[in-house]
Design an enzyme around this catalytic site. Structure first.
Site, short mmCIF file in Angstrom:
data_model
loop_
_atom_site.label_atom_id
_atom_site.label_comp_id
_atom_site.label_asym_id
_atom_site.label_seq_id
_atom_site.Cartn_x
_atom_site.Cartn_y
_atom_site.Cartn_z
N ASP A 64 -1.93 -0.80 5.94
CA ASP A 64 -2.14 -0.16 7.23
C ASP A 64 -3.60 0.12 7.55
OD1 ASP A 64 -2.43 3.30 7.10
OD2 ASP A 64 -2.35 2.07 5.31
N ASP A 119 0.85 -1.18 0.00
CA ASP A 119 0.00 0.00 0.00
C ASP A 119 0.90 1.25 0.00
OD1 ASP A 119 -2.27 1.74 0.61
OD2 ASP A 119 -1.55 1.71 2.67
N PHE A 120 0.32 2.41 -0.31
CA PHE A 120 1.12 3.63 -0.31
C PHE A 120 0.93 4.44 0.97
CE2 PHE A 120 2.01 8.10 -1.44
CZ PHE A 120 3.34 7.95 -1.81
N ASP A 121 -0.23 5.09 1.14
CA ASP A 121 -0.45 5.95 2.30
C ASP A 121 -0.48 5.13 3.59
OD1 ASP A 121 -1.17 8.82 1.27
OD2 ASP A 121 -2.16 7.42 -0.08
#
Length: 282
Positions: free
Chosen positions: A223, A37-39
């Site tokens: 997250d 994932d990124f954020d």
């Protein structure tokens, strides 16, 4: 790896399945898909999502790892081009094979070509985009909330509200109804509610990519609630005989942390873990 706490000692997954997954990645790295994932995973969560940037150690860690594994994939709800820009991925040395799957897999950016491929946008997104400001105002929710334009989706953030959780809870049902009316689905996250087209989530995107790559193992790091679908995909892959490791960044979302094989303190620690894996494979 300099001052990385994992440069010589990596944390051990707490579950047998996670330990098997890590062993498979280390034992046959050429067959491993590393998806992230990124954020909140590669980039710290910030009040304004437009200010999010990859952690300073993220790109170096990915670049160190990428030559040793089958593929590295960033899987995000953001538009692919935005994740590429905020991540600093375009032209990064060592990341010539990177793939970014944006909008939960509806878009794909390949570093090899520098281009984004995507289907036509869902008409419901434009309809919701036009209706949403007046809709929020009409239900008294404009104060402290704001709309993020995501191209193929639209999101309402409550992080700046006086009581972010109360605003989130109050908006969840009305926004679900609005999404449904326009043929969309509501995706909750950390103080954000995203209205997006159905039929694609991180689990679908990850499973399709793993099949495409012919992967023999998979690592997924996330997250937030939107990563639960990817966790479920890894669980299914494991039950079908493909080892996998579930990494949780931050641990602020109990639903995710409780299912993870390994929880690390946040994006910096995710980068350090990936750098540690790369070091083991050198």
């Amino acid at each position: 790896m300099g001052s990385s706490p994992y440069a010589h000692t990596m944390p051990t997954p707490s579950t047998p399945a996670g330990r098997d997954g890590l062993a498979a990645i280390l034992g046959r790295p050429s067959g491993a898909v590393v998806a992230l994932d990124f954020d909140g995973t590669l980039a710290d969560i910030v009040p304004d999502p437009e200010q999010a940037r990859a952690h300073e150690r993220a790109v170096p860690a990915l670049a160190a790892l990428a030559p040793h594994v089958g593929s590295v994939v960033v899987l995000t709800g953001r538009p692919a081009s935005v994740a590429v820009r905020y991540g600093g991925f375009a032209g990064a040395a060592g990341l010539g094979g990177l793939v970014v799957l944006g909008h939960y897999g509806a878009e794909r950016w390949d570093a090899a070509t520098g281009t984004v491929t995507a289907p036509a946008p869902h008409p419901g997104v434009a309809a919701v985009r036009a209706e949403l400001p007046g809709y929020l105002d009409g239900i008294g929710a404009w104060q402290g909330t704001w709309i993020e334009e995501k191209g193929r989706a639209v999101a309402v953030h409550t992080r700046r509200a006086e009581d972010p959780q109360a605003a989130f809870d109050a908006l969840r049902e009305p926004l679900a109804a609005l999404a449904s009316r326009h043929g969309l689905v509501l995706e909750p996250g950390r103080m954000v509610l995203e209205l997006r087209p159905p039929g694609m989530d991180k689990g679908v995107a990850l499973a399709e990519y793993v099949r495409e790559a012919g992967a023999t193992s998979v690592l997924y790091a996330g997250d937030d609630l939107g990563d639960l679908a990817a966790y479920a995909a890894v669980d299914k892959l494991r039950s079908d005989g493909t080892p996998g490791l579930l990494l949780c960044s931050g641990g602020e979302v109990p639903e995710l942390a409780e299912r993870a094989d390994l929880v690390v303190p946040g994006p910096g620690a995710v980068a350090d873990f990936l750098a540690g894996v790369a070091e083991r494979l050198e």
